[in-house]
Design an enzyme around this catalytic site. Structure first.
Site, PDB file in Angstrom:
ATOM      1  N   GLU A  91      10.674  -4.870   3.912  1.00 35.28           N
ATOM      2  CA  GLU A  91      10.893  -6.265   3.398  1.00 35.28           C
ATOM      3  C   GLU A  91      10.389  -6.430   1.798  1.00 35.28           C
ATOM      4  O   GLU A  91      10.965  -7.076   1.308  1.00 35.28           O
ATOM      5  CB  GLU A  91       9.776  -7.062   4.107  1.00 35.28           C
ATOM      6  CG  GLU A  91      10.190  -7.445   5.762  1.00 35.28           C
ATOM      7  CD  GLU A  91       9.498  -6.148   6.489  1.00 35.28           C
ATOM      8  OE1 GLU A  91       9.198  -5.036   5.977  1.00 35.28           O
ATOM      9  OE2 GLU A  91       9.233  -6.508   7.719  1.00 35.28           O
ATOM     10  N   LYS A 102      10.219  -0.560  13.743  1.00 34.97           N
ATOM     11  CA  LYS A 102      10.406  -0.506  12.359  1.00 34.97           C
ATOM     12  C   LYS A 102      11.691   0.699  12.196  1.00 34.97           C
ATOM     13  O   LYS A 102      12.587   0.421  11.755  1.00 34.97           O
ATOM     14  CB  LYS A 102       9.562   0.068  11.469  1.00 34.97           C
ATOM     15  CG  LYS A 102       8.477  -0.987  10.833  1.00 34.97           C
ATOM     16  CD  LYS A 102       7.459  -0.251   9.906  1.00 34.97           C
ATOM     17  CE  LYS A 102       6.135  -1.070   9.849  1.00 34.97           C
ATOM     18  NZ  LYS A 102       5.336  -0.170   9.205  1.00 34.97           N
ATOM     19  N   GLY A 127      -4.755  -2.069   5.426  1.00 32.71           N
ATOM     20  CA  GLY A 127      -4.004  -2.997   4.761  1.00 32.71           C
ATOM     21  C   GLY A 127      -4.460  -4.464   5.266  1.00 32.71           C
ATOM     22  O   GLY A 127      -4.672  -5.203   4.319  1.00 32.71           O
ATOM     23  N   ARG A 128      -5.176  -4.554   6.540  1.00 38.02           N
ATOM     24  CA  ARG A 128      -5.513  -6.054   6.980  1.00 38.02           C
ATOM     25  C   ARG A 128      -7.112  -6.158   6.431  1.00 38.02           C
ATOM     26  O   ARG A 128      -7.575  -7.151   6.869  1.00 38.02           O
ATOM     27  CB  ARG A 128      -5.330  -6.238   8.289  1.00 38.02           C
ATOM     28  CG  ARG A 128      -6.004  -4.971   9.092  1.00 38.02           C
ATOM     29  CD  ARG A 128      -5.608  -5.096  10.527  1.00 38.02           C
ATOM     30  NE  ARG A 128      -5.903  -3.954  11.411  1.00 38.02           N
ATOM     31  CZ  ARG A 128      -5.261  -2.863  11.677  1.00 38.02           C
ATOM     32  NH1 ARG A 128      -4.156  -2.617  10.863  1.00 38.02           N
ATOM     33  NH2 ARG A 128      -5.716  -1.744  12.225  1.00 38.02           N
ATOM     34  N   HIS A 134      -2.659 -33.442  18.483  1.00 44.52           N
ATOM     35  CA  HIS A 134      -1.691 -34.340  18.838  1.00 44.52           C
ATOM     36  C   HIS A 134      -0.496 -33.327  19.199  1.00 44.52           C
ATOM     37  O   HIS A 134       0.351 -33.767  19.399  1.00 44.52           O
ATOM     38  CB  HIS A 134      -1.225 -35.165  17.602  1.00 44.52           C
ATOM     39  CG  HIS A 134      -2.460 -36.054  17.057  1.00 44.52           C
ATOM     40  ND1 HIS A 134      -2.550 -37.376  17.771  1.00 44.52           N
ATOM     41  CD2 HIS A 134      -3.265 -35.737  16.237  1.00 44.52           C
ATOM     42  CE1 HIS A 134      -3.681 -37.925  17.113  1.00 44.52           C
ATOM     43  NE2 HIS A 134      -3.894 -36.966  16.428  1.00 44.52           N
ATOM     44  N   GLU A 171      -3.446  -6.739  15.165  1.00 46.57           N
ATOM     45  CA  GLU A 171      -3.165  -5.447  14.824  1.00 46.57           C
ATOM     46  C   GLU A 171      -4.380  -4.475  14.993  1.00 46.57           C
ATOM     47  O   GLU A 171      -4.199  -3.257  15.068  1.00 46.57           O
ATOM     48  CB  GLU A 171      -2.665  -5.613  13.286  1.00 46.57           C
ATOM     49  CG  GLU A 171      -1.790  -4.335  12.894  1.00 46.57           C
ATOM     50  CD  GLU A 171      -1.291  -4.603  11.545  1.00 46.57           C
ATOM     51  OE1 GLU A 171       0.049  -4.356  11.709  1.00 46.57           O
ATOM     52  OE2 GLU A 171      -1.993  -4.912  10.589  1.00 46.57           O
ATOM     53  N   LYS A 187       0.861  -1.113  -0.061  1.00 49.09           N
ATOM     54  CA  LYS A 187       0.060  -0.083  -0.018  1.00 49.09           C
ATOM     55  C   LYS A 187       0.944   1.219  -0.018  1.00 49.09           C
ATOM     56  O   LYS A 187       0.677   2.405  -0.627  1.00 49.09           O
ATOM     57  CB  LYS A 187      -0.985  -0.098   1.344  1.00 49.09           C
ATOM     58  CG  LYS A 187      -1.964   1.224   1.343  1.00 49.09           C
ATOM     59  CD  LYS A 187      -2.744   0.928   2.544  1.00 49.09           C
ATOM     60  CE  LYS A 187      -3.467   2.271   2.668  1.00 49.09           C
ATOM     61  NZ  LYS A 187      -4.606   2.028   3.897  1.00 49.09           N
TER      62      LYS A 187
HETATM   63  O1  F6P Z   1       3.802  -3.166   9.641  1.00 51.44           O
HETATM   64  C1  F6P Z   1       2.407  -3.062   9.518  1.00 51.44           C
HETATM   65  C2  F6P Z   1       1.810  -3.041   8.159  1.00 51.44           C
HETATM   66  O2  F6P Z   1       1.758  -1.596   8.310  1.00 51.44           O
HETATM   67  C3  F6P Z   1       0.540  -3.600   8.117  1.00 51.44           C
HETATM   68  O3  F6P Z   1      -0.646  -2.896   8.681  1.00 51.44           O
HETATM   69  C4  F6P Z   1       0.276  -3.794   6.263  1.00 51.44           C
HETATM   70  O4  F6P Z   1      -0.616  -4.787   6.305  1.00 51.44           O
HETATM   71  C5  F6P Z   1       1.635  -3.985   6.276  1.00 51.44           C
HETATM   72  O5  F6P Z   1       2.691  -3.482   7.166  1.00 51.44           O
HETATM   73  C6  F6P Z   1       2.223  -3.964   4.888  1.00 51.44           C
HETATM   74  O6  F6P Z   1       2.194  -2.575   4.498  1.00 51.44           O
HETATM   75  P1  F6P Z   1       2.233  -2.326   3.056  1.00 51.44           P
HETATM   76  O7  F6P Z   1       1.080  -2.736   2.334  1.00 51.44           O
HETATM   77  O8  F6P Z   1       2.077  -0.453   2.908  1.00 51.44           O
HETATM   78  O9  F6P Z   1       3.604  -2.587   2.550  1.00 51.44           O
END
Ligand code: F6P
Length: 536
Positions: A203, A500, A263-264, A380, A349, A197
């Site tokens: 990452e 972060k 995002g979620r 199990h 979250e 987003k």
């Molecule tokens: O670090 C949390 C977060 O901001 C989430 O809320 C989000 O879904 C995820 O990182 C990924 O964010 P982006 O879509 O901006 O890469």
């Protein structure tokens, strides 16, 4: 708390005290119609919550609390597009994304049309890689909300996968996620979707750059080759067009969405592009339609039959009045094995907060630790603790009436196990029953089961895009209700920021010279152990 909220809360607390010693066995013995009274239907989903430790009076009091918190008017405010995510000044409108075509916002229709056309180009082979071959593999590079939803749904809907396209998901910055996957892929036939987003997530960008390097190793690093490789082999899902342009992805390959999609809650937006490619767009549309079915249930069903609200109220009861600290999710469906991970982000979250909408510390517990795995595997391993540790752990069991993969004889065994576990956890086994079952006297203390573990069982007729959409929307709305009931903003996530920021300040110590004096002694010591950076 206003006086009406406080009095509803106190009434619940007094009621809880009076109920403390009651066992689910007793509740069932007292009321033969308990199953009928404590179950409900939402769309195609059936929920049995008769094994929750509630009575009609409990529900009555919980609903009074919901009225005092004014859940209905908050729901209307969300629907009207008010900025109920007040700390980010954003509306919360993910329900717009799954409205039927005729009712959808023009920008949603336009975005869907672009996704549909893109899926058609990839599936038909009209979009091709640098050797002019059709794509065989798609890799979604994203994390958190830009990964968990499409990854989980793609896994859940294996039975619906497009026959000629394999879709993969990479999220972790650990090279062990991306590199082994790339070893098995052909650069000429691999398409990358960079889903972020913000297009600023460390990452995802690291993985996108490494994926590009891998491609360039094959096509060469001349500027035209690079441009061609990115143009043909990359697409982006993002709200940050400037950043996607800097990466080199042409605007026609960028699928944007609005800042009112959190995002979620973004599976329904272009974040679902990898899923749409995995399934084909018509199935993706069925997923949207399923979610819309549950939206309609949530918006139109009276409180007493409103399943998302009921699930949220049961959570309040378990967390605040029975003092549960965690919540287990046990899908008795291997296809839903990633659902617990998805729900971890959705619930934790959203609700892992202790400061209320007025900026005050909440004087009550909020949020559960969400965990779980697919049944029967859990039986199990950790089910021992559920049965005999004495810790209260409410659970959701999920069950399919019809198997998605009907290997002869398997499904009835799976179902029998789910029903048995829910019943064993609820009712346990007394020492007298254990004795009657022939357990030797010396083992009775070890072989009896206290029971009284509350659970809800959700039954899906089948696992299809349509029922999965309903299930996910159910949990989304449960989270919304809990945000209101706990007076939290369920739509921000400031708690992820500090780590972060600190990672950025530690990185220079790992990759070169930096003055470590500002770091704490433990981090400095660990850096010395890691022998990275020479000034530490
Ligand atoms: O670090 C949390 C977060 O901001 C989430 O809320 C989000 O879904 C995820 O990182 C990924 O964010 P982006 O879509 O901006 O890469």
């Amino acid at each position: 708390m206003t006086p009406d909220i406080a009095s509803a809360w106190q009434a619940l607390a007094a009621h809880a005290e009076s109920q403390e010693s009651r066992h689910l066995r007793q509740l069932f013995a007292e009321d033969p119609a308990r199953f009928e009274k404590f179950s409900c239907v939402a769309g195609d989903l059936f929920a049995d919550f008769s094994k929750q430790r509630v009575t009609e009076e409990t529900l009555e009091r919980l609903h009074s609390f919901a009225r005092a918190r004014d859940v209905e008017s908050w729901r209307a405010r969300m629907l009207a597009g008010e900025a109920i995510n007040h700390t980010e000044g954003r509306a919360v409108r993910h329900m717009e994304l799954r409205k039927p075509e005729a009712e959808a916002l023009p920008e949603v229709r336009a975005s869907r049309a672009r996704m549909r056309a893109f899926c058609a180009d990839i599936h038909s082979g009209s979009a091709r890689g640098f050797t002019d071959q059709p794509f065989t593999d798609v890799v979604n590079l994203g994390i958190g909300g830009s990964d968990l939803g499409p990854r989980m749904a793609a896994r859940a809907l294996t039975a619906f996968h497009h026959p000629r396209l394999k879709v993969h998901f990479v999220s972790n910055i650990d090279g062990a996620d991306l590199q082994p996957l790339l070893l098995g892929l052909n650069p000429a036939t691999t398409l990358f979707i960079v889903a972020s987003k913000t297009f600023g997530t460390q990452e995802t960008l690291a993985n996108a750059h490494s994926a590009l390097e891998w491609l360039l190793n094959r096509v060469g690093t001349a500027p035209e080759a690079r441009e061609e490789a990115v143009r043909r082999h990359f697409a982006a899902v993002s709200s940050h067009l400037a950043a996607t342009t800097t990466f080199g992805i042409p605007p026609e390959r960028v699928f944007g969405f609005q800042d009112w999609v959190g995002g979620r809650f973004s599976l329904w937006s272009p974040v679902g592009l990898a899923l749409a490619l995995a399934l084909g767009f018509p199935h993706f549309e069925r997923l949207l339609a399923g979610a819309h079915t549950l939206d309609t249930h949530f918006l139109q069903t009276p409180a007493r039959q409103n399943l998302p609200l009921i699930l949220a109220l049961l959570e309040v009861w378990n967390v605040n009045f029975l003092r549960a600290k965690s919540h287990g999710f046990f899908p008795y469906s291997q296809s839903l094995e990633l659902l617990p991970a998805y729900l971890q982000q959705l619930e934790m979250e959203s609700l892992g907060k202790a400061v209320d909408r007025q900026g005050e510390r909440c004087p009550y517990a909020t949020s559960s630790i969400v965990w779980g795995s697919a049944g029967t595997n859990g039986q199990h391993s950790f089910f021992q603790l559920l049965h005999q540790s004495g810790q209260l752990i409410p659970a959701d069991f999920l069950l399919l009436r019809e198997a998605d993969f009907a290997l002869p004889g398997h499904h009835p065994q799976l179902v029998a196990n789910a029903l048995a576990q829910a019943a064993a956890l609820a009712f346990g086994q007394t020492p007298a029953e254990a004795r009657a079952a022939g357990i030797p006297e010396a083992l009775l203390p070890y072989r009896s089961f206290p029971g009284n573990q509350p659970s809800t069982l959700l039954l899906l007729p089948q696992l299809t895009p349509h029922t999965l959409g309903q299930l996910l929307a159910l949990y989304e709305h449960k989270v919304f209700c809990l945000g209101i009931l706990w007076n939290l903003n369920a739509f921000d996530q400031w708690g992820v920021e500090l780590g972060k920021y600190m990672a950025k300040s530690i990185l220079p110590h790992l990759t070169g010279e930096a003055d470590a004096s500002a770091l704490d002694a433990s981090t400095r010591g660990l850096l010395r152990r890691l022998k990275m950076g020479s000034s530490v």
